[in-house]
Design a protein around this motif. Structure first.
Motif, PDB file in Angstrom:
ATOM      1  N   THR A  55       0.851  -1.184   0.000  1.00 31.06           N
ATOM      2  CA  THR A  55       0.000   0.000   0.000  1.00 31.06           C
ATOM      3  C   THR A  55       0.885   1.232   0.000  1.00 31.06           C
ATOM      4  N   ARG A  56       0.519   2.197  -0.827  1.00 29.58           N
ATOM      5  CA  ARG A  56       1.291   3.435  -0.962  1.00 29.58           C
ATOM      6  C   ARG A  56       0.362   4.625  -0.796  1.00 29.58           C
ATOM      7  N   PHE A  57       0.723   5.577   0.074  1.00 31.71           N
ATOM      8  CA  PHE A  57      -0.044   6.803   0.257  1.00 31.71           C
ATOM      9  C   PHE A  57       0.065   7.639  -1.013  1.00 31.71           C
ATOM     10  N   LEU A  58      -1.067   8.188  -1.473  1.00 27.84           N
ATOM     11  CA  LEU A  58      -1.074   9.006  -2.679  1.00 27.84           C
ATOM     12  C   LEU A  58      -1.364  10.479  -2.401  1.00 27.84           C
ATOM     13  N   TRP A  59      -2.421  10.731  -1.625  1.00 26.31           N
ATOM     14  CA  TRP A  59      -2.947  12.092  -1.574  1.00 26.31           C
ATOM     15  C   TRP A  59      -3.780  12.272  -0.322  1.00 26.31           C
ATOM     16  N   SER A  60      -3.696  13.446   0.283  1.00 28.76           N
ATOM     17  CA  SER A  60      -4.512  13.755   1.458  1.00 28.76           C
ATOM     18  C   SER A  60      -5.656  14.672   1.065  1.00 28.76           C
ATOM     19  N   GLY A  61      -6.825  14.315   1.479  1.00 29.78           N
ATOM     20  CA  GLY A  61      -8.006  15.120   1.194  1.00 29.78           C
ATOM     21  C   GLY A  61      -8.334  16.110   2.300  1.00 29.78           C
ATOM     22  N   ARG A  62      -7.431  16.302   3.229  1.00 30.51           N
ATOM     23  CA  ARG A  62      -7.666  17.261   4.322  1.00 30.51           C
ATOM     24  C   ARG A  62      -7.433  18.672   3.791  1.00 30.51           C
ATOM     25  N   HIS A  63      -8.287  19.583   4.201  1.00 29.90           N
ATOM     26  CA  HIS A  63      -8.178  20.958   3.721  1.00 29.90           C
ATOM     27  C   HIS A  63      -8.799  21.907   4.719  1.00 29.90           C
ATOM     28  N   THR A  64      -8.537  23.205   4.529  1.00 26.91           N
ATOM     29  CA  THR A  64      -9.117  24.218   5.398  1.00 26.91           C
ATOM     30  C   THR A  64     -10.485  24.630   4.861  1.00 26.91           C
ATOM     31  N   ALA A  65     -11.175  25.469   5.615  1.00 30.10           N
ATOM     32  CA  ALA A  65     -12.502  25.921   5.195  1.00 30.10           C
ATOM     33  C   ALA A  65     -12.432  26.792   3.941  1.00 30.10           C
ATOM     34  N   ASP A  66     -11.270  27.368   3.641  1.00 24.49           N
ATOM     35  CA  ASP A  66     -11.121  28.241   2.481  1.00 24.49           C
ATOM     36  C   ASP A  66     -10.638  27.499   1.239  1.00 24.49           C
ATOM     37  N   GLU A  67     -10.529  26.186   1.313  1.00 28.06           N
ATOM     38  CA  GLU A  67     -10.013  25.410   0.189  1.00 28.06           C
ATOM     39  C   GLU A  67     -11.048  24.406  -0.293  1.00 28.06           C
ATOM     40  N   GLU A  68     -10.966  24.119  -1.573  1.00 26.01           N
ATOM     41  CA  GLU A  68     -11.759  23.049  -2.173  1.00 26.01           C
ATOM     42  C   GLU A  68     -10.768  22.187  -2.943  1.00 26.01           C
ATOM     43  N   ILE A  69     -10.768  20.889  -2.665  1.00 24.54           N
ATOM     44  CA  ILE A  69      -9.815  19.998  -3.317  1.00 24.54           C
ATOM     45  C   ILE A  69     -10.526  18.743  -3.799  1.00 24.54           C
ATOM     46  N   SER A  70      -9.942  18.080  -4.790  1.00 27.92           N
ATOM     47  CA  SER A  70     -10.486  16.793  -5.224  1.00 27.92           C
ATOM     48  C   SER A  70      -9.419  15.988  -5.958  1.00 27.92           C
ATOM     49  N   PHE A  71      -9.625  14.686  -5.967  1.00 31.72           N
ATOM     50  CA  PHE A  71      -8.737  13.696  -6.555  1.00 31.72           C
ATOM     51  C   PHE A  71      -9.448  13.158  -7.783  1.00 31.72           C
ATOM     52  N   GLY A  72      -8.761  13.090  -8.939  1.00 31.51           N
ATOM     53  CA  GLY A  72      -9.473  12.625 -10.117  1.00 31.51           C
ATOM     54  C   GLY A  72      -8.625  11.898 -11.136  1.00 31.51           C
ATOM     55  N   ALA A  73      -9.296  11.188 -12.011  1.00 32.28           N
ATOM     56  CA  ALA A  73      -8.759  10.523 -13.201  1.00 32.28           C
ATOM     57  C   ALA A  73      -7.562   9.618 -12.951  1.00 32.28           C
ATOM     58  N   PRO A  74      -7.612   8.704 -11.964  1.00 28.69           N
ATOM     59  CA  PRO A  74      -6.455   7.832 -11.784  1.00 28.69           C
ATOM     60  C   PRO A  74      -6.264   6.903 -12.982  1.00 28.69           C
ATOM     61  N   ASN A  75      -5.002   6.655 -13.321  1.00 30.82           N
ATOM     62  CA  ASN A  75      -4.657   5.779 -14.436  1.00 30.82           C
ATOM     63  C   ASN A  75      -3.362   5.069 -14.065  1.00 30.82           C
ATOM     64  N   VAL A  76      -3.243   3.779 -14.413  1.00 29.68           N
ATOM     65  CA  VAL A  76      -2.062   3.012 -14.031  1.00 29.68           C
ATOM     66  C   VAL A  76      -1.541   2.197 -15.209  1.00 29.68           C
ATOM     67  N   ALA A  77      -0.216   2.057 -15.251  1.00 29.37           N
ATOM     68  CA  ALA A  77       0.444   1.187 -16.237  1.00 29.37           C
ATOM     69  C   ALA A  77       1.684   0.632 -15.552  1.00 29.37           C
ATOM     70  N   GLY A  78       1.693  -0.669 -15.319  1.00 22.38           N
ATOM     71  CA  GLY A  78       2.826  -1.279 -14.642  1.00 22.38           C
ATOM     72  C   GLY A  78       3.018  -0.689 -13.268  1.00 22.38           C
TER      73      GLY A  78
END
Length: 156
Positions: A55-78
């Motif tokens: 298992t590998r950490f990729l991204w943290s979705g923690r943010h402040t009230a003034d931020e909007e964040i999102s994770f998208g379009a994962p793609n893998v090859a090998g």
């Protein structure tokens, strides 16, 4: 005692079935995507990738009230994974998209701006397509309003 301990440990390591890799990743977290032999999952506002029992950490979705964040379009090859990190500050409305390339077997992570165009307030950038090759090369098409750009990053 030491004569038989090493051969016994070696045999035990080889006797573990291939399905044990999948079990080592566990079933915790919500599966976001299954891409080939890689499971992307979210747990406690963080995203992880599981491949070959690691298992590998990729991204943290923690943010402040003034931020909007999102994770998208994962793609893998090998051993390579690419995804898009979207970020916005709400007080000024500037949105940024970043393409993230991760070596799932190593420690390398690269962050590449999805667009060369300057951000515009209240206009969301969008990565239309994202591809990653087995050698780590990535290519993507992104748009910011009417501006459409095509980009590529060479293999590492």
């Amino acid at each position: 005692m030491a004569r038989w301990l090493l051969p016994l440990l070696s045999f035990a390591a080889l006797a573990v079935p291939a399905s044990a890799d999948a079990k080592r990743c566990g079933k915790s977290g919500k599966t976001v995507a299954r891409l080939a032999a890689t499971r992307i999952f979210a747990k406690h506002h963080s995203y992880y990738a599981c491949q070959r029992g690691r298992t590998r950490f990729l991204w943290s979705g923690r943010h402040t009230a003034d931020e909007e964040i999102s994770f998208g379009a994962p793609n893998v090859a090998g051993r390579w994974l690419a995804f898009v990190d979207y970020y916005c500050t709400l007080h000024d409305g500037y949105h940024v998209a970043t393409v993230v390339r991760v070596d799932l077997r190593g420690r390398r992570t690269d962050r590449l701006p999805a667009l060369t165009a300057s951000p515009h307030p209240h206009v969301r950038p969008r990565v239309i397509s994202l591809a990653v090759a087995a050698d780590g090369a990535v290519a993507w098409t992104a748009e910011l309003g009417a501006t459409v750009e095509r980009h590529a990053a060479p293999a590492l």
